[in-house]
Design an enzyme around this catalytic site. Structure first.
Site, PDB file in Angstrom:
ATOM      1  N   PRO A   1      71.034  56.072  23.712  1.00 43.38           N
ATOM      2  CA  PRO A   1      71.180  56.956  22.310  1.00 43.38           C
ATOM      3  C   PRO A   1      72.154  57.261  22.079  1.00 43.38           C
ATOM      4  O   PRO A   1      73.178  58.102  22.639  1.00 43.38           O
ATOM      5  CB  PRO A   1      70.445  58.002  23.286  1.00 43.38           C
ATOM      6  CG  PRO A   1      70.374  57.563  24.549  1.00 43.38           C
ATOM      7  CD  PRO A   1      71.394  56.364  25.066  1.00 43.38           C
ATOM      8  N   GLU A   2      71.889  57.827  20.539  1.00 40.96           N
ATOM      9  CA  GLU A   2      72.999  58.754  19.741  1.00 40.96           C
ATOM     10  C   GLU A   2      72.723  60.114  19.071  1.00 40.96           C
ATOM     11  O   GLU A   2      70.728  60.267  19.832  1.00 40.96           O
ATOM     12  CB  GLU A   2      73.698  58.520  18.979  1.00 40.96           C
ATOM     13  CG  GLU A   2      74.172  56.837  19.410  1.00 40.96           C
ATOM     14  CD  GLU A   2      75.239  56.899  18.709  1.00 40.96           C
ATOM     15  OE1 GLU A   2      75.992  57.247  17.608  1.00 40.96           O
ATOM     16  OE2 GLU A   2      75.751  54.885  18.328  1.00 40.96           O
TER      17      GLU A   2
END
Length: 296
Positions: free
Chosen positions: A2-3
Site C-alpha cells: 500500500p502506498e
DNA sequence: AGCTCGACCTGCACGC
DNA sequence: TGCGTGCAGGTCGAGC
C-alpha cells in the site's frame, strides 16, 4: 501493497462496507502484528459502531461511537477482504462466507470483524508489518506514529514553496527525500519512481539541487504537480477498479495499474522518441527504476 | 541533525 | 522435487 492511493482505495471500500454499522463480533487471532494489540483492544471495539473512516498518510483511522479511533496500517502485505452476507436465502440465520473458502488459506487472517448486517471483514497480513491500535479519538491525529508526519500531497499545504523549503540544502538523493514521510506523507517506492520519471528528474540527484536560491524552481513546481497527478491517477484507477473487483472477490487494495518505469527493468523507456531503457539501481536498500536518458 | 542500514516477517520466483 | 538466494508496495530505531 500500500502506498497512498491503495490505502485511500481501501479506506473508501471499508467505509462503504462498514460505516454506520455495529461490530457484533470481533475475533483477534494473534497477539499483535508489528506491535502487540493493546490489552483492551477487543473490548473497546466489540459492540461499538463505526462512524467514519479517514486517512492520514498511509494510515486509516476508523472512528467509533465510543470516541475511539481504530488506527490501521497495512504494512507491506496487509489486505482487507469484505464478505457480504449470502444468506439467509438457505435459512433464516445462516450466513455463508463461501468466498473465503473458495480463496483458501486463512492462515494469515489475523482480525475478523462481524457486522450487524452479516458482512464479515477480514484483515490478513502474511508478513505482519501492518499494525492496529485503538486510541482516544481526540488524540488520534497526535498518535506517536502520526506525529511528525509531513503534509498530505493531495492537500492544499503541499505547494512548490513548501517542498522547496524542505529540500533546500538537502544532500540526500531525491528518491530518499521523497520517501521520507516527515516531508511528504504517503509516497512509497512505486509512486516516487513514477513521479520522478514524469518530472524528468534523476532519483540520484541531491534533493537540494532542484531548489533555486530564491525558492521554488520550475523543477520543484513540476515535481509537485506530477506527484499530485500520479497519485490522483492511481486513485482514479483504484476507485474504478474497486467497484468491479470488490464485487468479484471482496478484496481491496491491489488493482491493475500500468507503471511507466516501476518493475520494468530493461524495458524501453515509455517516453515517445526516447531510445533509453529502464534501469534498476538500489538506493538505501530499495530498488529504484528510472531512465537515465531522460531523467537528469 | 542528517543519513544509511539492519531488523521485523512470509511468500514467491528463480537457478542449480 | 528440493534447496538456497534474492526480492517484495513500509518504517522504526540503532549507529555512524
Amino acid at each position: 501493497m500500500p502506498e497512498l492511493p491503495e490505502v485511500e482505495t481501501v479506506r473508501r471500500g471499508l467505509a462503504q462496507a462498514m460505516a454506520g454499522q455495529r461490530i457484533v463480533g470481533l475475533e483477534v487471532r494473534r497477539d499483535g502484528l508489528r506491535f502487540p494489540f493493546p490489552a483492551d483492544f477487543r473490548q473497546r471495539l466489540q459492540g461499538a459502531t463505526l462512524e467514519r473512516f479517514e486517512r492520514r498518510a498511509k494510515y486509516i483511522l476508523a472512528y467509533t461511537d465510543r470516541r475511539d479511533a481504530l488506527l490501521i496500517h497495512l504494512g507491506m502485505s496487509g489486505r482487507f477482504t469484505i464478505l457480504p452476507p449470502t444468506g439467509p436465502a438457505e435459512g433464516p440465520t445462516t450466513f455463508y462466507y463461501n468466498q473465503a473458502q473458495a480463496q483458501g488459506s486463512g492462515a494469515h487472517d489475523h482480525v475478523v470483524f462481524d457486522l450487524e448486517d452479516g458482512t464479515r471483514v477480514i484483515y490478513s497480513d502474511p508478513r505482519r508489518f501492518g499494525l492496529m491500535d485503538i486510541t482516544p479519538a481526540e488524540q488520534a491525529r497526535e498518535h506517536r506514529l502520526l506525529r511528525g508526519i509531513g503534509v498530505e500531497p493531495l492537500g492544499d499545504d503541499f505547494t512548490p514553496s513548501y517542498l522547496a523549503e524542505r529540500f533546500r540544502d538537502k544532500k540526500a538523493p531525491l528518491k530518499a527525500a521523497l520517501l521520507d514521510q516527515r516531508i511528504v506523507a504517503g509516497l512509497g517506492n512505486i509512486y516516487v519512481c513514477e513521479a520522478l520519471f514524469r518530472s524528468g528528474l534523476s532519483p540520484e540527484r541531491a534533493a537540494g539541487s532542484i531548489v533555486r536560491s530564491k525558492g521554488a524552481s520550475p523543477q520543484v513546481r513540476a515535481l509537485v504537480a506530477n506527484i499530485r497527478t500520479v497519485l490522483e491517477d492511481a486513485i482514479a484507477a483504484g476507485g474504478s477498479t474497486l467497484r468491479d473487483y470488490a464485487q468479484v472477490n471482496g478484496e481491496l487494495g491491489y488493482f491493475q495499474h500500468r507503471f511507466d518505469v516501476y518493475d520494468r527493468e530493461g524495458k524501453p523507456c515509455p517516453r515517445p522518441g526516447c531510445k533509453g531503457a529502464v534501469e534498476r539501481i538500489v538506493q538505501s536498500g530499495r530498488s529504484t527504476f528510472f531512465c537515465r536518458t531522460c531523467q537528469k
